[in-house]
Design a protein around this motif. Structure first.
Motif, PDB file in Angstrom:
ATOM      1  N   ARG A   1      46.125  37.841  26.725  1.00 58.45           N
ATOM      2  CA  ARG A   1      47.902  37.226  27.236  1.00 58.45           C
ATOM      3  C   ARG A   1      48.144  38.232  28.442  1.00 58.45           C
ATOM      4  N   GLY A   2      47.763  39.242  28.647  1.00 54.80           N
ATOM      5  CA  GLY A   2      48.790  39.805  29.452  1.00 54.80           C
ATOM      6  C   GLY A   2      48.293  39.546  30.973  1.00 54.80           C
ATOM      7  N   GLY A   3      47.274  38.692  31.010  1.00 54.73           N
ATOM      8  CA  GLY A   3      46.753  38.662  32.431  1.00 54.73           C
ATOM      9  C   GLY A   3      45.250  39.519  32.586  1.00 54.73           C
ATOM     10  N   VAL A   4      44.859  39.003  33.277  1.00 54.19           N
ATOM     11  CA  VAL A   4      43.803  39.809  34.403  1.00 54.19           C
ATOM     12  C   VAL A   4      43.983  39.561  35.625  1.00 54.19           C
ATOM     13  N   GLU A   5      43.180  40.896  36.375  1.00 48.72           N
ATOM     14  CA  GLU A   5      43.744  40.715  37.700  1.00 48.72           C
ATOM     15  C   GLU A   5      42.143  41.011  38.474  1.00 48.72           C
ATOM     16  N   PHE A   6      41.668  40.103  38.782  1.00 49.21           N
ATOM     17  CA  PHE A   6      40.181  40.661  39.274  1.00 49.21           C
ATOM     18  C   PHE A   6      40.092  41.533  40.650  1.00 49.21           C
ATOM     19  N   LEU A   7      39.601  42.503  40.380  1.00 49.49           N
ATOM     20  CA  LEU A   7      39.196  43.255  41.799  1.00 49.49           C
ATOM     21  C   LEU A   7      38.185  44.012  42.331  1.00 49.49           C
ATOM     22  N   LYS A   8      38.461  43.966  43.865  1.00 48.59           N
ATOM     23  CA  LYS A   8      37.019  44.951  43.951  1.00 48.59           C
ATOM     24  C   LYS A   8      36.729  46.207  43.784  1.00 48.59           C
ATOM     25  N   PRO A   9      35.290  46.449  44.141  1.00 50.42           N
ATOM     26  CA  PRO A   9      34.881  47.526  42.828  1.00 50.42           C
ATOM     27  C   PRO A   9      35.657  48.690  43.583  1.00 50.42           C
ATOM     28  N   GLN A  10      35.610  48.962  44.870  1.00 47.80           N
ATOM     29  CA  GLN A  10      35.994  49.759  45.955  1.00 47.80           C
ATOM     30  C   GLN A  10      37.268  50.066  44.776  1.00 47.80           C
ATOM     31  N   ASP A  11      38.954  48.894  45.114  1.00 44.68           N
ATOM     32  CA  ASP A  11      39.749  49.398  44.248  1.00 44.68           C
ATOM     33  C   ASP A  11      40.080  49.593  42.616  1.00 44.68           C
ATOM     34  N   ALA A  12      38.647  49.288  41.963  1.00 41.76           N
ATOM     35  CA  ALA A  12      38.699  49.057  40.829  1.00 41.76           C
ATOM     36  C   ALA A  12      37.967  51.144  40.565  1.00 41.76           C
ATOM     37  N   CYS A  13      37.969  51.493  41.343  1.00 40.99           N
ATOM     38  CA  CYS A  13      37.273  53.033  41.541  1.00 40.99           C
ATOM     39  C   CYS A  13      38.745  53.432  41.451  1.00 40.99           C
ATOM     40  N   ASP A  14      39.330  53.314  42.792  1.00 42.67           N
ATOM     41  CA  ASP A  14      40.425  54.004  43.441  1.00 42.67           C
ATOM     42  C   ASP A  14      41.587  53.797  42.266  1.00 42.67           C
ATOM     43  N   TRP A  15      41.263  52.248  41.208  1.00 39.26           N
ATOM     44  CA  TRP A  15      42.641  52.404  40.022  1.00 39.26           C
ATOM     45  C   TRP A  15      42.055  53.546  38.993  1.00 39.26           C
ATOM     46  N   LEU A  16      41.069  53.667  38.252  1.00 37.21           N
ATOM     47  CA  LEU A  16      40.171  54.273  37.829  1.00 37.21           C
ATOM     48  C   LEU A  16      40.425  55.647  37.647  1.00 37.21           C
ATOM     49  N   GLU A  17      40.951  56.153  39.278  1.00 40.26           N
ATOM     50  CA  GLU A  17      41.393  57.720  40.223  1.00 40.26           C
ATOM     51  C   GLU A  17      42.945  57.519  39.865  1.00 40.26           C
ATOM     52  N   TYR A  18      43.224  56.671  40.067  1.00 40.54           N
ATOM     53  CA  TYR A  18      44.580  56.896  39.810  1.00 40.54           C
ATOM     54  C   TYR A  18      44.829  56.991  38.100  1.00 40.54           C
ATOM     55  N   TRP A  19      44.347  56.194  36.838  1.00 37.44           N
ATOM     56  CA  TRP A  19      44.490  56.198  35.296  1.00 37.44           C
ATOM     57  C   TRP A  19      44.208  57.626  35.321  1.00 37.44           C
ATOM     58  N   ASP A  20      43.610  58.377  35.976  1.00 36.70           N
ATOM     59  CA  ASP A  20      42.366  60.473  35.801  1.00 36.70           C
ATOM     60  C   ASP A  20      43.647  60.780  35.827  1.00 36.70           C
ATOM     61  N   LYS A  21      43.870  60.674  37.207  1.00 35.23           N
ATOM     62  CA  LYS A  21      45.210  61.617  37.568  1.00 35.23           C
ATOM     63  C   LYS A  21      46.710  61.443  36.625  1.00 35.23           C
ATOM     64  N   ARG A  22      46.593  60.503  35.842  1.00 34.98           N
ATOM     65  CA  ARG A  22      47.871  60.086  35.097  1.00 34.98           C
ATOM     66  C   ARG A  22      47.706  60.285  33.376  1.00 34.98           C
ATOM     67  N   GLY A  23      46.542  61.394  33.602  1.00 29.89           N
ATOM     68  CA  GLY A  23      45.673  62.167  32.584  1.00 29.89           C
ATOM     69  C   GLY A  23      45.208  60.892  30.961  1.00 29.89           C
ATOM     70  N   MET A  24      44.675  59.641  31.648  1.00 33.89           N
ATOM     71  CA  MET A  24      44.158  58.906  30.514  1.00 33.89           C
ATOM     72  C   MET A  24      42.949  59.442  30.799  1.00 33.89           C
ATOM     73  N   MET A  25      41.820  58.683  29.141  1.00 34.83           N
ATOM     74  CA  MET A  25      40.309  59.479  29.708  1.00 34.83           C
ATOM     75  C   MET A  25      39.547  58.223  29.958  1.00 34.83           C
ATOM     76  N   HIS A  26      38.865  58.255  30.358  1.00 30.57           N
ATOM     77  CA  HIS A  26      38.035  56.945  30.218  1.00 30.57           C
ATOM     78  C   HIS A  26      36.572  56.952  29.030  1.00 30.57           C
ATOM     79  N   LEU A  27      36.898  55.537  28.224  1.00 31.85           N
ATOM     80  CA  LEU A  27      35.937  55.132  27.263  1.00 31.85           C
ATOM     81  C   LEU A  27      34.933  53.836  27.854  1.00 31.85           C
ATOM     82  N   ILE A  28      33.778  54.390  27.310  1.00 29.60           N
ATOM     83  CA  ILE A  28      32.683  52.996  28.328  1.00 29.60           C
ATOM     84  C   ILE A  28      32.725  52.260  26.647  1.00 29.60           C
TER      85      ILE A  28
END
Lengths: 90, 277
Positions: B141-168
């Motif tokens: 419901r919050g909507g989705v935003e399609f990303l280029k793979p490189q942008d998605a990786c940048d966002w992952l790095e940003y979330w990592d910096k914020r202190g969020m761990m990654h769960l597959i």
């Protein structure tokens, strides 16, 4: 270690009508006892969270409650009560 | 190797081999390859609410029974697994599939957090199925935003910096559903594992983190990054110490370290950890 914590947490749903919009108790609770959920699932679209009665608050993790009463103090409509077991109060 | 590697990985780390997910991720089917047999068995509804009520009422026998039932049901499914940042990036880059950022459903429930745009989203969804997100129920419901793979990786790095761990996470049987970026206590799988012992829906990662005491200078940058109570600062030796039995291998402490003093060691390298999942 295995202390049983059995607080009686009641929510007056006539007063607490827009928990998603208010969220004061949810944000202040140190052990994050509360969760919110929507009462009716609408496929594909979101209901207006400011509309009374669309979301409901539930003290799901109440076994983590410490009886600090921060949620009771912060509630703007006095909808919450927390009652710790008698033996913990003495 | 965790149970998913046994089922899906053919002797390798399961999420690293795109071919194994090809059946459904790309809506392609390799010649001669059948869809994965259902691993799910009977789906048992979540009795967590009931279990928590029993625990609060002091009925530990019922609590333990319900948790054990849930664990037995979860053990037949693919679980979520923490992965280090570099492997999350590798997954995004090698799979070359649609990637979309979206809201976190756990945070919505536990913190009434409403994520409505790309700057707030904290979850990545993967696969061709995401093209149909508008037809799907409340999860999106919050909507989705399609990303280029490189942008998605940048966002992952940003979330990592914020202190969020990654769960597959998986969706269906041989389908990588997404990469969640979570923290305790907002994330339901983390909280339910750490606090209530649901140890099959969230499986420990393939690695553990280990401090190199020679490289570490005790600066403490890594403190506060661990969501699993594994990392503590040990005053006596003036260094952080990570309990390998508790460590989930999310590598958040590693990405915080400026000196490269935290290493990832495969869980299989140590005899006592081989079967700790």
């Amino acid at each position: 270690m295995n202390v049983v914590i059995n607080p009686k947490i009641t929510v007056d749903y006539e007063r607490c009508t827009t928990p998603f919009d208010c969220k004061r108790c949810i944000r202040i609770c140190p052990p994050a006892v509360f969760v919110v959920y929507d009462i009716e699932s609408h496929r594909g679209y979101e209901v207006d969270k400011k509309q009374p009665g669309t979301y409901k608050m539930l003290p799901l993790y109440r076994d983590k409650c410490t009886g600090c009463m921060k949620c009771v103090e912060v509630c703007p409509v006095d909808a919450l009560t927390v009652k710790m077991p008698e033996e913990m109060l003495t | 190797m965790c149970r998913m590697c046994d089922w899906l990985g053919e002797g390798q780390i399961w999420y690293k081999n795109p071919k194994l997910h090809a059946n459904r991720m790309y809506k392609l089917r390799e010649p001669g390859r059948k869809p994965q047999e259902s691993l799910r068995g009977n789906i048992v509804g979540s009795n967590l609410h009931e279990a928590l009520e029993a625990k609060a009422n002091g009925d530990l026998a019922t609590f333990n029974r319900l948790i054990a039932e849930k664990n037995a049901a979860d053990a037949r499914k693919v679980g979520a697994q923490p992965i280090p940042l570099n492997e999350a990036i590798e997954v995004i880059k090698t799979l070359q599939m649609p990637v979309a950022a979206m809201m976190c459903i756990c945070r919505k429930a536990t913190r009434a957090e409403e994520e409505t745009n790309l700057n707030e989203y904290s979850c990545l969804a993967l696969g061709t199925g995401m093209f149909k997100w508008e037809r799907w129920p409340e999860r999106y419901r919050g909507g989705v935003e399609f990303l280029k793979p490189q942008d998605a990786c940048d966002w992952l790095e940003y979330w990592d910096k914020r202190g969020m761990m990654h769960l597959i996470m998986e969706e269906g049987n041989d389908f990588l559903g997404g990469i969640c970026n979570c923290d305790y206590p907002d994330c339901n799988p983390i909280r339910q594992r750490v606090d209530y012992g649901l140890d099959q829906q969230l499986v420990k990662g393939e690695y553990i983190c280990e401090v190199d005491f020679k490289r570490c200078n005790g600066c403490g940058e890594c403190l506060g990054r661990c969501h699993f109570n594994a990392l503590k600062f040990e005053v006596t030796i003036d260094r952080p110490s990570i309990d390998p039995m508790v460590c989930f291998g999310c590598a958040l402490c590693q990405t915080a370290c400026n000196r490269g003093a935290i290493n990832l060691v495969p869980r299989s390298a140590y005899p006592a950890l081989r079967n700790v999942w």
